[in-house]
Design an enzyme around this catalytic site. Structure first.
Site, PDB file in Angstrom:
ATOM      1  N   ILE A 197       0.818  -1.222   0.000  1.00 15.18           N
ATOM      2  CA  ILE A 197       0.000   0.000   0.000  1.00 15.18           C
ATOM      3  C   ILE A 197       0.845   1.263   0.000  1.00 15.18           C
ATOM      4  O   ILE A 197       0.404   2.310  -0.495  1.00 15.18           O
ATOM      5  CB  ILE A 197      -0.964   0.017   1.202  1.00 15.18           C
ATOM      6  CG1 ILE A 197      -2.024   1.103   1.006  1.00 15.18           C
ATOM      7  CG2 ILE A 197      -0.217   0.193   2.505  1.00 15.18           C
ATOM      8  CD1 ILE A 197      -3.106   1.098   2.071  1.00 15.18           C
ATOM      9  N   THR A 198       2.059   1.225   0.535  1.00 16.37           N
ATOM     10  CA  THR A 198       2.868   2.440   0.583  1.00 16.37           C
ATOM     11  C   THR A 198       3.621   2.694  -0.710  1.00 16.37           C
ATOM     12  O   THR A 198       4.292   3.717  -0.851  1.00 16.37           O
ATOM     13  CB  THR A 198       3.877   2.392   1.752  1.00 16.37           C
ATOM     14  OG1 THR A 198       4.751   1.273   1.554  1.00 16.37           O
ATOM     15  CG2 THR A 198       3.161   2.262   3.082  1.00 16.37           C
ATOM     16  N   GLY A 199       3.525   1.775  -1.654  1.00 14.41           N
ATOM     17  CA  GLY A 199       4.164   1.972  -2.946  1.00 14.41           C
ATOM     18  C   GLY A 199       3.278   2.725  -3.912  1.00 14.41           C
ATOM     19  O   GLY A 199       2.141   3.077  -3.605  1.00 14.41           O
ATOM     20  N   HIS A 229       4.567   1.101 -15.748  1.00 14.65           N
ATOM     21  CA  HIS A 229       3.558   2.112 -15.446  1.00 14.65           C
ATOM     22  C   HIS A 229       4.138   3.090 -14.428  1.00 14.65           C
ATOM     23  O   HIS A 229       4.718   2.699 -13.433  1.00 14.65           O
ATOM     24  CB  HIS A 229       2.253   1.485 -14.962  1.00 14.65           C
ATOM     25  CG  HIS A 229       2.428   0.394 -13.950  1.00 14.65           C
ATOM     26  ND1 HIS A 229       2.953  -0.837 -14.265  1.00 14.65           N
ATOM     27  CD2 HIS A 229       2.145   0.357 -12.630  1.00 14.65           C
ATOM     28  CE1 HIS A 229       2.976  -1.595 -13.196  1.00 14.65           C
ATOM     29  NE2 HIS A 229       2.523  -0.895 -12.174  1.00 14.65           N
ATOM     30  N   LYS A 274      10.144 -13.050  -9.993  1.00 13.51           N
ATOM     31  CA  LYS A 274       8.762 -12.848 -10.410  1.00 13.51           C
ATOM     32  C   LYS A 274       8.255 -14.015 -11.265  1.00 13.51           C
ATOM     33  O   LYS A 274       7.060 -14.312 -11.267  1.00 13.51           O
ATOM     34  CB  LYS A 274       8.632 -11.531 -11.187  1.00 13.51           C
ATOM     35  CG  LYS A 274       8.581 -10.290 -10.305  1.00 13.51           C
ATOM     36  CD  LYS A 274       7.282 -10.244  -9.517  1.00 13.51           C
ATOM     37  CE  LYS A 274       7.074  -8.922  -8.823  1.00 13.51           C
ATOM     38  NZ  LYS A 274       5.778  -8.863  -8.115  1.00 13.51           N
ATOM     39  N   ASP A 297       5.058  -8.474   7.445  1.00 14.79           N
ATOM     40  CA  ASP A 297       6.187  -8.528   6.519  1.00 14.79           C
ATOM     41  C   ASP A 297       6.061  -9.719   5.585  1.00 14.79           C
ATOM     42  O   ASP A 297       5.622 -10.796   6.000  1.00 14.79           O
ATOM     43  CB  ASP A 297       7.503  -8.629   7.304  1.00 14.79           C
ATOM     44  CG  ASP A 297       8.695  -8.228   6.471  1.00 14.79           C
ATOM     45  OD1 ASP A 297       9.071  -8.990   5.557  1.00 14.79           O
ATOM     46  OD2 ASP A 297       9.273  -7.152   6.718  1.00 14.79           O
ATOM     47  N   GLU A 313       8.979  -7.623 -17.255  1.00 11.42           N
ATOM     48  CA  GLU A 313      10.386  -8.026 -17.231  1.00 11.42           C
ATOM     49  C   GLU A 313      10.536  -9.532 -17.403  1.00 11.42           C
ATOM     50  O   GLU A 313      11.634 -10.025 -17.700  1.00 11.42           O
ATOM     51  CB  GLU A 313      11.038  -7.574 -15.920  1.00 11.42           C
ATOM     52  CG  GLU A 313      11.240  -6.078 -15.796  1.00 11.42           C
ATOM     53  CD  GLU A 313      12.319  -5.534 -16.731  1.00 11.42           C
ATOM     54  OE1 GLU A 313      13.283  -6.277 -17.030  1.00 11.42           O
ATOM     55  OE2 GLU A 313      12.196  -4.373 -17.173  1.00 11.42           O
ATOM     56  N   GLN A 329      10.449  -6.179  -3.907  1.00 14.58           N
ATOM     57  CA  GLN A 329      11.659  -5.416  -4.194  1.00 14.58           C
ATOM     58  C   GLN A 329      11.623  -5.286  -5.705  1.00 14.58           C
ATOM     59  O   GLN A 329      11.947  -6.220  -6.430  1.00 14.58           O
ATOM     60  CB  GLN A 329      12.906  -6.175  -3.722  1.00 14.58           C
ATOM     61  CG  GLN A 329      14.190  -5.347  -3.746  1.00 14.58           C
ATOM     62  CD  GLN A 329      14.569  -4.800  -5.109  1.00 14.58           C
ATOM     63  OE1 GLN A 329      14.351  -3.592  -5.394  1.00 14.58           O
ATOM     64  NE2 GLN A 329      15.094  -5.634  -5.991  1.00 14.58           N
ATOM     65  N   THR A 367       5.047  -9.029 -14.041  1.00 14.44           N
ATOM     66  CA  THR A 367       5.805  -7.946 -14.676  1.00 14.44           C
ATOM     67  C   THR A 367       6.200  -8.279 -16.109  1.00 14.44           C
ATOM     68  O   THR A 367       6.442  -9.452 -16.449  1.00 14.44           O
ATOM     69  CB  THR A 367       7.080  -7.642 -13.876  1.00 14.44           C
ATOM     70  OG1 THR A 367       7.920  -6.729 -14.594  1.00 14.44           O
ATOM     71  CG2 THR A 367       7.890  -8.922 -13.624  1.00 14.44           C
TER      72      THR A 367
END
Length: 395
Positions: A54-56, A232, A206, A109, A180, A134, A178
């Site tokens: 949520i903080t990203g 994005h 991922k 976490d 990537e 990450q 992703t």
């Protein structure tokens, strides 16, 4: 109207904050930060969404999106001596005190299975959005083991936590995958059937997350989706990502706070969209009758070089390129001042040259299309960073 709740976990791409009121957080007990029993019998709220990250950038936009749909938001943040809630503090009823409203935070976490089990069991979500990661590709080469712990095994921990709580038949799970994964692409554009060729520890981690989601979907009949999101961006993008580095630097040049900045591969091409468009696609995936995986992209590609040019164009300046290789520079037309230099330290050990997504399936089955154009994206980021540097030159 459904009254819904949401849980989230922080990511690592934001800048630390200091001297701010500590956000209200609960431990992993049976009550939330307001002392009410989460998921208690008689609770009339039908939908409960859990979002890690949520903080990203994406987590903050998704929280806003769900709050507008009358969701109640519960967020998981990692315990630390500094703060990382800048992107979501405006969602509090009292932002100065970090209190009130329909967003509540809890400590947890991605590397701690017990915290995930306790939170899922306490809140009993019906939707889970796994956005925590990450997510910096270059950094993943330096922190490869940690990246695997969070991005790969972290995904497994959540899936296992759902089953441990006996909720595999009740929860709809979204995994942030992703572009990537495609890495050294074997075809262009890339769609849901394009083979993967990951080129970084981040992409490899991922890839495990992608396949473990499919495995649990097929093995346990879980509603689990992968969203293969192409790049994005937004004004909330982390400062060490190339797009945000460009807009911050050009904003500083505009305010005469900086003369030039350094970049790596100027010719790397990406399919860039706006994060606010992409979080809507995440939600759409979990509203379908049956789970599936989707590519989310604009279908357009632009190079890092083009992004630089568009950023300078926003401040009515033109960049011309001179030299070759590591000696190439971006020169401001009219003044002759060098504004962009190449620094080899920003090159990746293995580069991904081109990513271009084909979101035909999402358009067809979700009725999703991007709303923000490339030029509008750059303009949105530039406006925000020009204002940021005006207020705080050392930001």
């Amino acid at each position: 109207m459904l009254n819904t709740r949401l849980i989230a976990m922080s990511t690592s791409d934001g800048a630390p904050e200091t001297k701010k009121p500590r956000p209200e957080c609960s431990s992993n007990g049976s009550k939330d930060q307001n002392g009410t029993e989460a998921g208690a019998e008689g609770d009339s709220r039908d939908k409960v969404a859990l979002i890690t990250g949520i903080t990203g950038q994406d987590g903050s936009y998704l929280a806003e999106f769900l709050l507008k749909k009358d969701y109640e938001v519960h967020g998981i943040i990692r315990r630390a001596s500094t703060f990382n809630t800048t992107r979501i503090e405006h969602l509090y009823a009292d932002p100065k005190a970090h209190k009130g409203g329909r967003m509540k935070l809890h400590y947890g976490d991605m590397t701690d299975s017990s915290s995930l089990v306790k939170i899922i069991n306490m809140v009993k979500p019906t939707e889970i959005y796994n956005l925590a990661a990450q997510s910096h590709v270059k950094v993943s080469f330096d922190l490869s083991e940690y990246t695997a712990e969070v991005d790969a095994v972290g995904t497994l921990r959540i899936l296992d936590a759902i089953r441990t709580c006996g909720m595999e038949k009740n929860v709809r799970f979204y995994q942030a995958s992703t572009s990537e994964l495609y890495g050294k692409v074997v075809e262009t554009p890339q769609n849901e059937q394009t083979p993967f060729y990951p080129r970084s520890p981040y992409a490899c981690a991922k890839m495990y997350g992608f396949w473990i989601v499919i495995n649990y979907r097929e093995a346990y009949n879980m509603y689990a989706c992968n969203g293969i999101l192409f790049n994005h961006e937004s004004p909330r993008r982390g400062e060490n990502f190339v797009t945000r580095k460009i807009t911050r630097s050009v904003a500083k040049i505009y305010h005469k706070q900086m003369e030039y900045f350094e970049l790596g591969n100027l010719d790397s091409k990406r399919d860039w969209g706006h994060a606010s468009d992409y979080v809507e696609a995440m939600w759409m995936m979990l509203q379908r009758e049956s789970p599936s995986d989707y590519v989310i992209a604009t279908g357009e590609t632009h190079s890092v070089r083009e992004f630089v040019e568009a950023a300078f164009k926003h401040i009515d300046r033109e960049i011309t390129w001179k030299g070759k290789g590591v000696d190439e520079v971006g020169v401001e037309s009219g003044t002759g001042i060098v504004r962009v230099r190449i620094n080899p330290k920003y090159f990746r050990p293995t580069e991904v040259d081109l990513l271009q997504g084909d979101a035909s399936k999402a358009n067809r089955e979700l009725n999703w299309t991007p709303k923000v154009s490339f030029v509008e994206l750059v303009s949105d980021m530039m406006k925000a960073d020009i204002e940021l540097m005006r207020k705080n030159p050392i930001a």
